[in-house]
Design a protein around this motif. Structure first.
Motif, PDB file in Angstrom:
ATOM      1  N   THR A  40     -12.102  17.694  59.982  1.00  0.00           N
ATOM      2  CA  THR A  40     -12.663  18.148  61.263  1.00  0.00           C
ATOM      3  C   THR A  40     -13.978  18.885  61.044  1.00  0.00           C
ATOM      4  O   THR A  40     -13.992  19.921  60.364  1.00  0.00           O
ATOM      5  N   PHE A  42     -16.927  21.442  61.929  1.00  0.00           N
ATOM      6  CA  PHE A  42     -17.041  22.646  62.764  1.00  0.00           C
ATOM      7  C   PHE A  42     -18.394  23.302  62.473  1.00  0.00           C
ATOM      8  O   PHE A  42     -18.985  23.072  61.416  1.00  0.00           O
ATOM      9  N   HIS A  47     -17.609  28.689  64.305  1.00  0.00           N
ATOM     10  CA  HIS A  47     -16.449  27.786  64.170  1.00  0.00           C
ATOM     11  C   HIS A  47     -16.153  27.011  65.450  1.00  0.00           C
ATOM     12  O   HIS A  47     -15.011  26.942  65.899  1.00  0.00           O
ATOM     13  N   PRO A  49     -16.514  23.283  67.833  1.00  0.00           N
ATOM     14  CA  PRO A  49     -16.616  21.838  67.635  1.00  0.00           C
ATOM     15  C   PRO A  49     -18.088  21.416  67.555  1.00  0.00           C
ATOM     16  O   PRO A  49     -18.963  22.093  68.110  1.00  0.00           O
ATOM     17  N   GLN A  99     -13.803  13.717  64.255  1.00  0.00           N
ATOM     18  CA  GLN A  99     -13.227  13.796  62.910  1.00  0.00           C
ATOM     19  C   GLN A  99     -13.919  12.751  62.048  1.00  0.00           C
ATOM     20  O   GLN A  99     -14.092  11.611  62.447  1.00  0.00           O
ATOM     21  N   THR A 141      -6.656  20.744  64.556  1.00  0.00           N
ATOM     22  CA  THR A 141      -7.611  21.827  64.810  1.00  0.00           C
ATOM     23  C   THR A 141      -6.820  23.080  65.200  1.00  0.00           C
ATOM     24  O   THR A 141      -5.994  23.031  66.115  1.00  0.00           O
ATOM     25  N   TRP A 144      -9.028  25.168  68.812  1.00  0.00           N
ATOM     26  CA  TRP A 144      -9.722  24.645  69.997  1.00  0.00           C
ATOM     27  C   TRP A 144      -8.766  24.012  71.001  1.00  0.00           C
ATOM     28  O   TRP A 144      -7.773  23.394  70.626  1.00  0.00           O
ATOM     29  N   ILE A 149     -13.368  19.846  73.036  1.00  0.00           N
ATOM     30  CA  ILE A 149     -13.738  18.905  71.978  1.00  0.00           C
ATOM     31  C   ILE A 149     -14.598  17.783  72.545  1.00  0.00           C
ATOM     32  O   ILE A 149     -14.253  17.173  73.551  1.00  0.00           O
ATOM     33  N   ARG A 177      -7.453  15.922  68.287  1.00  0.00           N
ATOM     34  CA  ARG A 177      -7.200  17.176  67.566  1.00  0.00           C
ATOM     35  C   ARG A 177      -6.512  17.017  66.218  1.00  0.00           C
ATOM     36  O   ARG A 177      -6.214  18.011  65.590  1.00  0.00           O
ATOM     37  N   SER A 214      -0.032  21.880  59.822  1.00  0.00           N
ATOM     38  CA  SER A 214      -0.599  22.055  61.171  1.00  0.00           C
ATOM     39  C   SER A 214       0.281  22.962  62.033  1.00  0.00           C
ATOM     40  O   SER A 214       0.822  22.533  63.049  1.00  0.00           O
ATOM     41  N   TYR A 451     -11.037  28.729  58.418  1.00  0.00           N
ATOM     42  CA  TYR A 451     -12.332  28.024  58.331  1.00  0.00           C
ATOM     43  C   TYR A 451     -13.059  28.299  57.017  1.00  0.00           C
ATOM     44  O   TYR A 451     -13.998  27.605  56.674  1.00  0.00           O
TER      45      TYR A 451
END
Length: 456
Positions: A40, A42, A47, A49, A99, A141, A144, A149, A177, A214, A451
């Motif tokens: 992803t 960023f 941080h 999208p 992505q 993600t 977010w 996004i 996501r 995740s 991040y």
């Protein structure tokens, strides 16, 4: 999939669809390993999208990569949406929310997978860092909302975005996501394909637990270890899941074709445009009964594209795709191909793995699949915790890689790439549980440190 196939020969018979899949059969000496991973993007500052447009957007990133690599751009309506290596190497493509996916070249060893990955990351950093772009190695993600996004300028995603909410609650989350890492592997005959497919479908929950990564949604704990895996349970069940029929007698290329013929389509590509045919089956198209293209017959390209929109836990194309794992930080990426190559590319190990799973029923496999997103290693099948089975699988994979005996320049075999998974099993906790400990401890209830710590 990197790019939509172009072969406009109209199809005459079902046999051609079967033959297209059977074309994947290769002698073991020609077996290759393909690894695809998504990450992803960023903004390093804040941080956020990364939009497609603008001097520091994803389009600019792809333009920079094009100049650096000398790869051919993949264009759609004037926008650069991907790149591919004309010499038969890899390709870079965009998933719906930006992505960034590397579809690796077909290589002979996991060592080469790792080299390819390191080269790719160095190249991406060279272009992305001056643009203020970083990349995150998580399955979803962490902070977010879907609304934040940006949408990439690809026609197929527009069609999918309007269709997804009709067939499941999480389709848009899957598209915008989530990130995955996949391994693509070969087979030497129809029987070999069936055996590998069955073993890998049954053991996909093991990969899900080992790579579970995740646990956060919109800055909060979501109650799952792999929410990415949970998302797939309600994305579109007509085209995903544990394909129980693949374990029944008579399984083979023809059976897969019959399954795929009935899976609803998303789109048909004609020239530069995507025709929305969502919800109509390929079988109807094959019979000339597609309302959007009346009387028209599908082409081989249409078939190849359709097969790339079917999302079971293991997907058959002209090779097998392992689809159960969350995206992970770069140090752990080569562990996925290593795990599956060790299990599937050594006959003794493949037989041992089949012995491990062959008595499981469809209901038991499904229950394990349903439990693993939430419980990880604590999910159970029969009287066993998944943790024990994972340990057994890792042992088998290790033995398979040692027997393969593919040595790197320092004299090490491919089993060294399993080390990250061995550490996970030593700790007894999935990566997600380790991250939750950080969230509840050093991170002070914030996902922002991810991040830094999980960036590429």
């Amino acid at each position: 999939m990197a790019r939509d196939q172009i072969d406009m020969t109209p199809l005459q018979s079902r046999d051609e669809l079967v033959a297209w899949l059977a074309d994947g059969v290769k002698p073991p000496s020609e077996f290759r390993i393909g690894t695809e991973h998504e990450k992803t993007p960023f903004t390093l500052e804040g941080h956020h999208p990364v939009p497609y447009d603008g001097a520091r957007g994803i389009g600019a990133l792809l333009e920079g990569m094009k100049l650096l690599l000398g790869w051919e751009p993949i264009m759609e309506r004037g926008n650069i949406i991907g790149l591919y290596d004309v010499t038969g190497g890899g390709a870079i493509s965009l998933e719906p929310g930006g992505q960034f996916e590397l579809s690796g070249a077909p290589v002979e060893t996991v060592h080469q997978t790792q080299s390819e990955l390191m080269a790719h990351l160095a190249q991406v950093r060279e272009i992305a860092t001056p643009l203020g772009i970083g990349f995150l190695g998580l399955g979803m993600t962490p902070s977010w909302s879907r609304a934040q996004i940006p949408v990439m300028p690809k026609g197929r995603y527009k069609i999918m975005s309007s269709y997804m909410p009709k067939v499941g609650q999480y389709g848009l989350d899957m598209m915008y996501r989530t990130c995955t890492v996949q391994t693509n592997l070969d087979f030497s005959s129809e029987a070999d394909m069936v055996k590998k497919l069955r073993v890998s479908v049954a053991l996909q929950p093991i990969a899900t637990a080992l790579f579970a990564n995740s646990p956060f949604t919109e800055g909060k704990v979501n109650g799952f270890l792999s929410f990415r895996s949970e998302i797939w349970r309600d994305t579109d069940n007509a085209r995903s899941g544990m394909i129980p029929w693949a374990f029944e007698d008579g399984m083979g290329f023809e059976r897969w074709v019959d399954y795929a013929l009935d899976v609803p389509m998303y789109f048909v590509k004609r020239g530069d445009s995507y025709v929305d045919v969502s919800g109509s089956s390929f079988r109807a198209f094959f019979d000339g009964r597609n309302n959007s293209l009346p009387g028209e017959r599908p082409t081989l390209s249409d078939w190849a594209n359709h097969l790339s929109t079917i999302f079971p836990e293991v997907r058959l194309k002209r090779y097998l795709e392992m689809r159960g794992a969350d995206g992970v930080p770069w140090g752990r990426l080569p562990a996925l191909p290593a795990f599956w190559v060790g299990l599937l590319y050594d006959d003794d190990t493949l037989n041992a793995a089949w012995d491990l799973v062959k008595h499981w029923t469809a209901a038991e496999r499904q229950a394990l699949r349903d439990d693993v997103p939430r419980f990880g290693f604590k999910a159970r099948i029969r009287d066993r915790y998944l943790f024990e089975i994972a340990k057994e699988c890792l042992k088998l994979s290790h033995a398979g890689l040692r027997r393969r005996g593919r040595i790197d320049h320092l004299g090490r075999d491919e089993s060294r790439h399993l080390e990250p998974l061995e550490r996970i099993l030593e700790s007894g906790r999935t990566p997600a549980e380790e991250m939750l400990d950080k969230f509840n401890g050093a991170w002070g209830g914030s996902v922002e440190p991810a991040y830094q710590e999980y960036a590429f």
